[in-house]
Design an enzyme around this catalytic site. Structure first.
Site, mmCIF file in Angstrom:
data_model
loop_
_atom_site.group_PDB
_atom_site.id
_atom_site.type_symbol
_atom_site.label_atom_id
_atom_site.label_comp_id
_atom_site.label_asym_id
_atom_site.label_seq_id
_atom_site.Cartn_x
_atom_site.Cartn_y
_atom_site.Cartn_z
ATOM 1 N N THR A 70 -4.083 2.541 1.061
ATOM 2 C CA THR A 70 -4.089 3.242 -0.241
ATOM 3 C C THR A 70 -3.548 2.366 -1.370
ATOM 4 O O THR A 70 -3.718 2.698 -2.539
ATOM 5 C CB THR A 70 -3.205 4.498 -0.168
ATOM 6 N N ASP A 82 5.014 -12.915 2.627
ATOM 7 C CA ASP A 82 4.632 -13.769 3.763
ATOM 8 C C ASP A 82 4.922 -15.235 3.471
ATOM 9 O O ASP A 82 5.411 -15.968 4.328
ATOM 10 C CB ASP A 82 3.141 -13.589 4.076
ATOM 11 N N ASP A 102 0.108 -13.691 -0.544
ATOM 12 C CA ASP A 102 1.113 -12.664 -0.230
ATOM 13 C C ASP A 102 2.507 -13.275 -0.398
ATOM 14 O O ASP A 102 2.920 -14.134 0.391
ATOM 15 C CB ASP A 102 0.896 -12.160 1.206
ATOM 16 N N ARG A 141 3.611 -1.742 0.246
ATOM 17 C CA ARG A 141 2.333 -1.149 -0.173
ATOM 18 C C ARG A 141 1.572 -0.739 1.062
ATOM 19 O O ARG A 141 1.321 -1.569 1.937
ATOM 20 C CB ARG A 141 1.486 -2.195 -0.919
HETATM 21 C C1 PRP Z 1 4.143 -7.031 -2.560
HETATM 22 C C2 PRP Z 1 4.950 -7.583 -3.711
HETATM 23 C C3 PRP Z 1 5.233 -6.364 -4.526
HETATM 24 C C4 PRP Z 1 3.984 -5.564 -4.349
HETATM 25 C C5 PRP Z 1 3.160 -5.694 -5.595
HETATM 26 O O1 PRP Z 1 4.948 -6.433 -1.628
HETATM 27 O O2 PRP Z 1 6.115 -8.264 -3.310
HETATM 28 O O3 PRP Z 1 6.358 -5.632 -4.085
HETATM 29 O O4 PRP Z 1 3.285 -6.107 -3.222
HETATM 30 O O5 PRP Z 1 2.041 -4.920 -5.525
HETATM 31 P P1 PRP Z 1 1.772 -3.659 -6.469
HETATM 32 O O6 PRP Z 1 2.096 -4.096 -7.863
HETATM 33 O O7 PRP Z 1 0.315 -3.385 -6.262
HETATM 34 O O8 PRP Z 1 2.650 -2.536 -5.979
HETATM 35 P P2 PRP Z 1 4.418 -5.918 -0.213
HETATM 36 O O9 PRP Z 1 4.019 -4.498 -0.287
HETATM 37 O O10 PRP Z 1 3.400 -6.874 0.298
HETATM 38 O O11 PRP Z 1 5.735 -5.922 0.663
HETATM 39 P P3 PRP Z 1 6.632 -7.153 1.175
HETATM 40 O O12 PRP Z 1 7.358 -7.728 -0.014
HETATM 41 O O13 PRP Z 1 7.566 -6.504 2.127
HETATM 42 O O14 PRP Z 1 5.734 -8.175 1.814
HETATM 43 N N1 URA Z 2 1.415 -8.535 -3.364
HETATM 44 C C1 URA Z 2 1.400 -9.847 -3.084
HETATM 45 O O1 URA Z 2 2.266 -10.344 -2.362
HETATM 46 N N2 URA Z 2 0.431 -10.598 -3.644
HETATM 47 C C2 URA Z 2 -0.510 -10.094 -4.435
HETATM 48 O O2 URA Z 2 -1.374 -10.833 -4.917
HETATM 49 C C3 URA Z 2 -0.476 -8.716 -4.708
HETATM 50 C C4 URA Z 2 0.494 -7.964 -4.154
#
Ligand code: PRP
Ligand code: URA
Length: 209
Positions: free
Chosen positions: A108, A203, A200, A104
């Site tokens: 945005t 993380d 997160d 994400r």
């Molecule tokens: C997080 C999570 C989803 C997304 C959800 O990923 O694991 O993929 O956010 O959010 P959304 O429904 O608003 O799209 P992130 O973008 O943090 O990436 P990562 O898994 O690499 O940390």
């Molecule tokens: N992605 C995450 O990892 N946590 C949230 O709460 C939303 C998006």
């Protein structure tokens, strides 16, 4: 409107409480997510078709059931979806795995696809898209758009925690995709995080916070 299933089995709810706890360390977080994924595999495959075959027990021949129909494909969204794959595979060892890399954009909140690799026969499989968090729904919608543009038709979504906003967006974009979640939380905050959520997911899974 697609089906929304909240997997409220007591063991799933119990483990989810410890997953949410900010004091749960990375090792325990990973193990608990793995265990919940295993339990959710049971729920999400509840309606897979069976066929009858003949088997010979040490006592006599009999007719018995085995899974039939489409084989499964698991499609974790990188990174955090990876943490749920092993648990699912313990229950569905013949499943093939495809990967979709999305992040994400923090400004945005829009998903950006940076990687995709699917099983060659993905179009013939029932695909389960896996991501612990369904927040705005942007990542799940983008992943499913990507699968459908490659000819995949039978798709389910599995997450740990969903926000009402994400469920609504996904149901609107893909009314054919059933959603399985361990919890439906209250809302999103201004940063697109699920409240109360678990923070997160990537993380916490990989110890990068
Ligand atoms: C997080 C999570 C989803 C997304 C959800 O990923 O694991 O993929 O956010 O959010 P959304 O429904 O608003 O799209 P992130 O973008 O943090 O990436 P990562 O898994 O690499 O940390
Ligand atoms: N992605 C995450 O990892 N946590 C949230 O709460 C939303 C998006």
């Amino acid at each position: 409107m697609s089906k929304l299933v909240v997997c409220d089995h007591p063991l799933i709810q119990h483990k989810l409480t410890f997953i949410r706890n900010k004091d749960t360390n990375t090792k325990d977080f990973r193990e608990l997510v793995d265990e919940v994924a295993m339990l959710m595999a049971y729920e999400i495959t509840r309606d897979v078709p069976l066929q009858t075959i003949e088997v010979e027990t040490p006592v006599q021949k009999m007719e018995s059931k085995v899974v039939s129909g489409r084989m499964l494909g698991l499609i974790p969204i990188l990174r955090a979806g990876l943490g749920m794959v092993d648990g699912m595979l313990k229950m569905i060892p013949a499943a093939k795995i495809g990967h979709i890399g999305l992040f994400r954009d923090p400004q945005t909140l829009q998903p950006v696809e940076y990687y995709i690799n699917l099983p060659t026969d993905a179009t013939n499989r029932l695909l389960i898209v896996i991501d612990p968090m369904l927040a705005t729904g942007g990542s799940a919608i983008a992943a499913i758009n990507s699968l459908k543009s490659r000819g995949c038709e039978q798709i389910k979504m599995m997450c740990l925690i969903a926000a009402p906003e994400g469920v609504e967006a996904l149901q609107k974009a893909h009314p054919d995709v059933e959603i399985y979640t361990a919890a439906l939380d209250e809302k999103l905050n201004d940063h697109g995080y699920i409240v109360p959520g678990l923070g997160d997911a990537g993380d916490r899974m990989f110890g990068t916070h």
